[in-house]
Motif scaffolding. Structure first.
Motif, PDB file in Angstrom:
ATOM      1  N   CYS A  42       0.835  -1.206   0.000  1.00 58.91           N
ATOM      2  CA  CYS A  42       0.000   0.000   0.000  1.00 58.91           C
ATOM      3  C   CYS A  42       0.868   1.254   0.000  1.00 58.91           C
ATOM      4  N   ALA A  43       1.923   1.263   0.810  1.00 59.10           N
ATOM      5  CA  ALA A  43       2.802   2.428   0.880  1.00 59.10           C
ATOM      6  C   ALA A  43       3.518   2.651  -0.448  1.00 59.10           C
ATOM      7  N   THR A  44       3.987   1.567  -1.060  1.00 58.84           N
ATOM      8  CA  THR A  44       4.686   1.697  -2.341  1.00 58.84           C
ATOM      9  C   THR A  44       3.747   2.193  -3.426  1.00 58.84           C
ATOM     10  N   SER A  45       2.529   1.641  -3.464  1.00 59.62           N
ATOM     11  CA  SER A  45       1.546   2.085  -4.464  1.00 59.62           C
ATOM     12  C   SER A  45       1.193   3.550  -4.261  1.00 59.62           C
ATOM     13  N   ALA A  46       0.988   3.932  -3.001  1.00 59.60           N
ATOM     14  CA  ALA A  46       0.675   5.330  -2.711  1.00 59.60           C
ATOM     15  C   ALA A  46       1.824   6.240  -3.123  1.00 59.60           C
ATOM     16  N   THR A  59      16.947   6.659   7.682  1.00 57.65           N
ATOM     17  CA  THR A  59      17.790   7.603   8.419  1.00 57.65           C
ATOM     18  C   THR A  59      17.080   8.111   9.673  1.00 57.65           C
ATOM     19  N   LEU A  60      15.808   8.459   9.541  1.00 55.18           N
ATOM     20  CA  LEU A  60      15.063   8.978  10.681  1.00 55.18           C
ATOM     21  C   LEU A  60      14.793   7.894  11.724  1.00 55.18           C
ATOM     22  N   ILE A  61      14.529   6.665  11.277  1.00 54.32           N
ATOM     23  CA  ILE A  61      14.323   5.576  12.239  1.00 54.32           C
ATOM     24  C   ILE A  61      15.602   5.337  13.033  1.00 54.32           C
ATOM     25  N   ASP A  62      16.715   5.267  12.325  1.00 53.67           N
ATOM     26  CA  ASP A  62      18.003   5.076  13.002  1.00 53.67           C
ATOM     27  C   ASP A  62      18.285   6.228  13.966  1.00 53.67           C
ATOM     28  N   GLY A  63      18.031   7.458  13.518  1.00 48.97           N
ATOM     29  CA  GLY A  63      18.264   8.618  14.381  1.00 48.97           C
ATOM     30  C   GLY A  63      17.377   8.618  15.601  1.00 48.97           C
ATOM     31  N   ASN A  64      16.114   8.192  15.447  1.00 52.06           N
ATOM     32  CA  ASN A  64      15.210   8.147  16.592  1.00 52.06           C
ATOM     33  C   ASN A  64      15.613   7.080  17.596  1.00 52.06           C
ATOM     34  N   MET A  74      11.978  17.246  -1.886  1.00 49.96           N
ATOM     35  CA  MET A  74      10.861  17.646  -1.025  1.00 49.96           C
ATOM     36  C   MET A  74       9.916  16.467  -0.784  1.00 49.96           C
ATOM     37  N   PHE A  75       9.643  15.701  -1.842  1.00 48.27           N
ATOM     38  CA  PHE A  75       8.799  14.530  -1.645  1.00 48.27           C
ATOM     39  C   PHE A  75       9.479  13.525  -0.733  1.00 48.27           C
ATOM     40  N   GLY A  76      10.778  13.282  -0.970  1.00 41.21           N
ATOM     41  CA  GLY A  76      11.496  12.322  -0.138  1.00 41.21           C
ATOM     42  C   GLY A  76      11.460  12.705   1.330  1.00 41.21           C
ATOM     43  N   LEU A  77      11.619  13.994   1.631  1.00 40.13           N
ATOM     44  CA  LEU A  77      11.557  14.447   3.023  1.00 40.13           C
ATOM     45  C   LEU A  77      10.166  14.238   3.615  1.00 40.13           C
ATOM     46  N   ALA A  78       9.139  14.609   2.847  1.00 34.33           N
ATOM     47  CA  ALA A  78       7.779  14.494   3.362  1.00 34.33           C
ATOM     48  C   ALA A  78       7.358  13.035   3.514  1.00 34.33           C
ATOM     49  N   ALA A  79       7.536  12.249   2.448  1.00 31.58           N
ATOM     50  CA  ALA A  79       7.126  10.845   2.498  1.00 31.58           C
ATOM     51  C   ALA A  79       7.973  10.045   3.473  1.00 31.58           C
ATOM     52  N   ALA A 109       5.231   7.000  11.322  1.00 31.01           N
ATOM     53  CA  ALA A 109       4.300   5.898  11.525  1.00 31.01           C
ATOM     54  C   ALA A 109       5.001   4.697  12.158  1.00 31.01           C
ATOM     55  N   ILE A 110       6.202   4.378  11.702  1.00 34.12           N
ATOM     56  CA  ILE A 110       6.922   3.214  12.223  1.00 34.12           C
ATOM     57  C   ILE A 110       7.378   3.449  13.658  1.00 34.12           C
ATOM     58  N   VAL A 111       7.956   4.629  13.909  1.00 34.10           N
ATOM     59  CA  VAL A 111       8.506   4.904  15.245  1.00 34.10           C
ATOM     60  C   VAL A 111       7.400   5.048  16.284  1.00 34.10           C
ATOM     61  N   SER A 112       6.352   5.804  15.955  1.00 29.99           N
ATOM     62  CA  SER A 112       5.324   6.086  16.952  1.00 29.99           C
ATOM     63  C   SER A 112       4.276   4.984  17.057  1.00 29.99           C
ATOM     64  N   ARG A 113       3.885   4.401  15.914  1.00 31.60           N
ATOM     65  CA  ARG A 113       2.800   3.419  15.938  1.00 31.60           C
ATOM     66  C   ARG A 113       3.290   1.994  16.173  1.00 31.60           C
ATOM     67  N   ILE A 114       4.395   1.631  15.533  1.00 28.09           N
ATOM     68  CA  ILE A 114       4.880   0.253  15.637  1.00 28.09           C
ATOM     69  C   ILE A 114       5.845   0.096  16.809  1.00 28.09           C
ATOM     70  N   MET A 115       6.823   1.018  16.925  1.00 24.16           N
ATOM     71  CA  MET A 115       7.812   0.913  18.000  1.00 24.16           C
ATOM     72  C   MET A 115       7.320   1.505  19.313  1.00 24.16           C
ATOM     73  N   GLY A 116       6.293   2.353  19.234  1.00 25.84           N
ATOM     74  CA  GLY A 116       5.758   2.940  20.457  1.00 25.84           C
ATOM     75  C   GLY A 116       6.664   3.963  21.104  1.00 25.84           C
ATOM     76  N   LEU A 117       7.498   4.655  20.312  1.00 26.35           N
ATOM     77  CA  LEU A 117       8.415   5.657  20.842  1.00 26.35           C
ATOM     78  C   LEU A 117       7.954   7.053  20.441  1.00 26.35           C
ATOM     79  N   ASP A 118       8.470   8.047  21.149  1.00 25.05           N
ATOM     80  CA  ASP A 118       8.188   9.430  20.787  1.00 25.05           C
ATOM     81  C   ASP A 118       9.040   9.808  19.576  1.00 25.05           C
TER      82      ASP A 118
END
Length: 871
Positions: free
Chosen positions: A459-463, A522-527, A808-813, A820-829
């Motif tokens: 779904c994410a790839t199609s979107a 990059t953002l997941i690793d940084g978080n 700009m798209f890469g930053l936003a997407a 979504a991964i950090v907050s919803r799946i990993m449960g972190l801030d």
């Protein structure tokens, strides 16, 4: 053209297909003959397919090599055929007799403690106290090469120990030196260079120290309530020289043990399942890396489509010849599809070969650095998965562009430039494309072990594809509507963005998708790193102190206050227990959410209290009164409660020290785990463990930033005054976890770099495919008076705008996916790690401009005359 002229100049007429079917023999012969001219123009095609297949096959092969190593060496890793682990208690005589009656038995005990050198420095160590039968399988390697009995025996009043080389370095002790652990002094006789059952021990925060059970008693570290874990390994062979028992015999023994002692509360592992959690994490991580590799293949699919479009344009004269000689559009399509799939097979073969070789290359180059048993081998299932994805991707992205070859007119033979057919290909080719896409989707679900993750990924790839096409459309439409600039360079750049055949869709699609993946990772690793490195002065503890006897809690508190009068000290009782029942049913029948399944695996730390601890707040239910004296009550962390499907009023059975305590959930509470303070998933009412032996856990929090010198001094003083207490510096523990995250990040970055490399190939292919049109434009403009500098400036602005849009798209997407991964799946801030994300976007922007200008430089140097004659 010369090839087809020779073929059709034969005396007999070409055997073209009738309306009822294709002559595949003729089609195949034509396809092979056309390859005599080489594979010019298929370089990007081959690179994109080979890269994606190599990534997928390589990840799968490496994972299976690791799984094979665990399976083949499971007996050595576990230290026997079956291991029975229990916290804070030794097995009863009946339990010991049962185990010993089935084979050879070895006992070991593990706990954490502080080791002190002659200079007073203290280091956290992981003690393993063993008996004479250890190890039942495998071999402990010492340096110098002594036997375990000689290395650990008592001589001249000193027991011997063997320790991890890290301890020797940190304490500055050489073999023959003296180390103090607890209340006993030891002679360090050898370095432990290889521990056979190290993997089965799980995560370690300090160097390993081997000693005998008698030596452990001399340390006086074991007291009622100590956080010690006992391990009982059984070798079912019955004798040192006998063949190992069969897997069925191992399974039968485990089932018999569970049935004979249902209340034992032991954690059982067999050689076939040494570490279930490790195996599960390996499977998940493999799937994640496979999806990253699949992204590189999809990104490469854009390059495949571009290459096929350019291929069709190059073959227009050949197609016209076929049409003139009576060939139908179906013949043309079948011929070109055959050629494309033959090239795809070559690319798939290259990628499959590289992926299959990856485990062997890893073992050869990094075998000594891999901390797990690694058995390189040829894994046809992993290679087959990569081959399937590669062929389906080639088919899915090539059918549509090839469909346009069906309608190339015969007039193209007589005119060099004929207006190409615009719009969609015929319905049959659209249907074939959709069928290939359906096959691709089916393969993703078939090969995935986590269907939910596969669905989210698709779904994410199609979107992302839809959004990128929309962005490209908006950029082209916006450029078309912009007012004319006075600057010729800017006007030309804007015109190039929206003109027919513009590079805008290709650049935005390929680069945007690759950059989104890079920013996400990059953002997941940084978080994760920010979470592990998060420390709030005055709130985050500087030290944890474990194995503090309850009888010495008051004296220890006064000691800390004297050593650190400005510090804040907190204490809490602590036991180890394992959840064995939920509402009267065994946890074996429970179906928890993946995010909380760990709670039911092994034993957990539990406590009892009269009030809610700091850092937690009651969400549902009420806390029990301080003088509560009824049946046991439990406070359960709210996310765990939701994951287990429990509500206030439900019952939980916890086995503590061989006894099952059933408590009712009185409330659920939200815990702020980011404070790293004392908190527990399970908190019982104080009367639940009245009289039970337990230890205390304490924290010390300094009001400001930590002072390494002051912390080191406190570590030495604590180890000297309270040798039985284990001191854990929070920063050291977080550094150890950060190191693990860093090693995992290397594998993730390696996989994501394949996707970025595919993006570069796609971008280079798009530039190459549009080169002829750019040359014609440049020639006309130079004839009309445009200078090379002005054209170069136009290209610079064009590629800068395209790269900016993709960035700009890469930053936003990427930011949205990471959130979504950090907050919803990993449960972190979630926190924005701006420097890394912006660096990735800037790199993509620079890459677009540099590649674009590199491809344009040759165009600007072309002479107009040869091209003007053909216009």
């Amino acid at each position: 053209m010369r090839l087809f002229s020779r073929f059709f100049s034969r005396p007999r007429a070409p055997d073209f297909p009738s309306r009822t079917g294709l002559n595949w023999s003729l089609v195949f012969r034509l396809a092979l003959r056309d390859f005599r001219g080489g594979l010019r123009g298929f370089g990007i095609f081959l690179g994109c397919i080979a890269l994606g297949v190599a990534a997928i096959a390589g990840v799968g092969s490496a994972s299976l090599s690791l799984s094979d190593g665990l399976a083949r060496q499971g007996r050595e890793i576990l230290g026997g055929d079956v291991s029975f682990d229990v916290p804070q208690r030794e097995l009863s005589d009946a339990e010991l007799h049962f185990l010993a009656s089935h084979g050879r038995l070895s006992r070991a005990a593990t706990l954490r403690a502080m080791a002190r050198g002659e200079g007073g420095d203290a280091v956290l160590v992981e003690i393993k106290a063993i008996d004479g039968a250890y190890p039942l399988a495998g071999e402990a390697v010492l340096d110098p090469p002594l036997g375990l009995a000689a290395a650990l025996s008592e001589r001249a009043g000193l027991f011997g120990i063997a320790a991890d080389p890290g301890l020797l370095q940190r304490l500055g002790v050489a073999p023959g030196g003296v180390v103090t652990i607890g209340e006993a002094r030891f002679e360090l006789r050898a370095a432990l260079t290889s521990e056979p059952d190290q993997l089965a021990a799980g995560l370690q925060f300090g160097p390993r120290v081997l000693m005998t059970a008698a030596a452990l008693q001399a340390t006086r570290l074991v007291e009622p309530g100590s956080l010690i874990r006992y391990h009982y390994r059984v070798a079912l062979s019955g004798g040192a020289g006998a063949a190992p028992a069969s897997d069925d015999a191992v399974d039968a023994f485990v089932a018999d043990a569970r049935k004979s002692f249902p209340e034992a509360g032991w954690d059982i592992h067999s050689r076939m399942n040494v570490s279930p959690q490790f195996a599960k994490n390996l499977t998940r991580f493999t799937q994640f890396l496979t999806l990253v590799g699949l992204t590189s293949l999809i990104v490469g699919g854009v390059g495949v489509a571009n290459a096929i479009r350019a291929y069709v344009e190059r073959k227009r004269p050949v197609i016209a010849i076929l049409k003139s000689l009576g060939g139908t559009g179906s013949v043309v399509f079948a011929l070109m599809l055959t050629q494309v799939m033959l090239v795809a097979l070559l690319g798939v073969a290259i990628g499959a070969g590289a992926g299959a070789a990856l485990p062997f290359l890893a073992a050869y180059g990094f075998g000594s650095l891999i901390p797990f048993p690694f058995e390189p081998g040829l894994h046809l299932s992993a290679v087959g998965q990569g081959v399937s994805y590669g062929l389906l991707t080639a088919l899915m992205f090539s059918v549509g562009p090839l469909g346009h070859a069906h309608d190339v007119p015969a007039q193209a033979l007589f005119r060099e430039e004929v207006e190409p057919r615009r719009g969609w290909p015929r319905l049959r080719y659209i249907g074939l494309t959709l069928a290939a896409a359906a096959g691709f989707l089916a393969a993703v679900f078939a090969f995935s072990v986590d269907q939910k993750l596969a669905f989210i990924y698709l779904c994410a790839t199609s979107a992302a594809f839809v959004l990128l096409r929309l962005i490209a459309f908006l950029m082209m439409n916006g450029a078309r509507r912009l007012p004319h600039s006075r600057s010729v360079a800017i006007r030309l750049a804007i015109a190039n963005i929206h003109r027919p055949g513009a590079l805008t869709p290709t650049v935005v699609l390929s680069l945007g998708l690759g950059l989104a993946l890079l920013v996400t990772l990059t953002l997941i690793d940084g978080n994760l790193r920010a979470e592990l490195g998060h420390a709030s002065p005055g709130q985050t503890p500087s030290f944890f102190f474990l194995d503090l006897p309850a009888s010495k809690a008051e004296a220890f508190t006064q000691f800390l206050k004297a050593q650190a009068p400005d510090g804040s000290v907190r204490l809490a009782p602590m036991l180890r227990g394992r959840i064995v029942e939920l509402n009267g049913l065994s946890v074996d029948s429970a179906r928890p959410k993946e995010s909380v399944a760990w709670v039911l695996q092994g034993d957990r730390g539990i406590t009892f209290a009269d009030a809610a601890p700091e850092g937690s707040s009651v969400v549902k239910g009420e806390w029990w009164p301080a003088d509560y004296a009824g049946p046991p009550l439990i406070s359960l962390e709210t996310d765990v409660a939701a994951g287990l499907g429990l509500e206030v009023g439900d019952e939980i059975g916890v086995n503590v020290q061989g006894r099952t305590i059933v408590g009712r959930v009185a409330n659920t509470r939200k815990v702020n785990w980011r404070s790293f303070g004392i908190n527990f998933v399970l908190i019982f009412s104080s009367n639940s463990f009245k009289g039970a032996p337990h230890s205390e856990i304490a924290t010390l929090t300094f009001p400001g930033a930590g002072d390494p010198a002051r912390e080191a001094l406190l570590l030495r003083e604590t180890a000297g005054a309270f040798p039985a207490v284990t001191s854990v510096r929070v920063k050291d523990a977080l550094d150890a976890l950060s190191g693990i995250v860093g090693r995992l990040a290397i594998a993730v970055r390696a996989a994501s770099s394949v996707a970025l490399l595919a993006s570069i190939l796609v971008l280079g292919g798009a530039l190459g495919a549009g080169q002829e049109a750019r040359i014609h434009d440049a020639v006309v403009l130079k004839t009309l008076g445009a200078t090379r500098v002005r054209l170069f400036a136009a290209f610079l602005v064009e590629y800068g705008l395209l790269g900016l849009g993709a960035a700009m798209f890469g930053l936003a997407a990427g930011g949205g996916a990471a959130y979504a991964i950090v907050s919803r799946i990993m449960g972190l801030d979630f926190v924005w790690v701006w420097p890394q994300a912006l660096a990735a976007a800037a790199a993509a922007l620079a890459l677009t401009v540099l590649l674009g200008l590199a491809g344009s430089w040759r165009i600007l140097g072309r002479k107009p005359a040869p091209y003007l004659r053909n216009l």
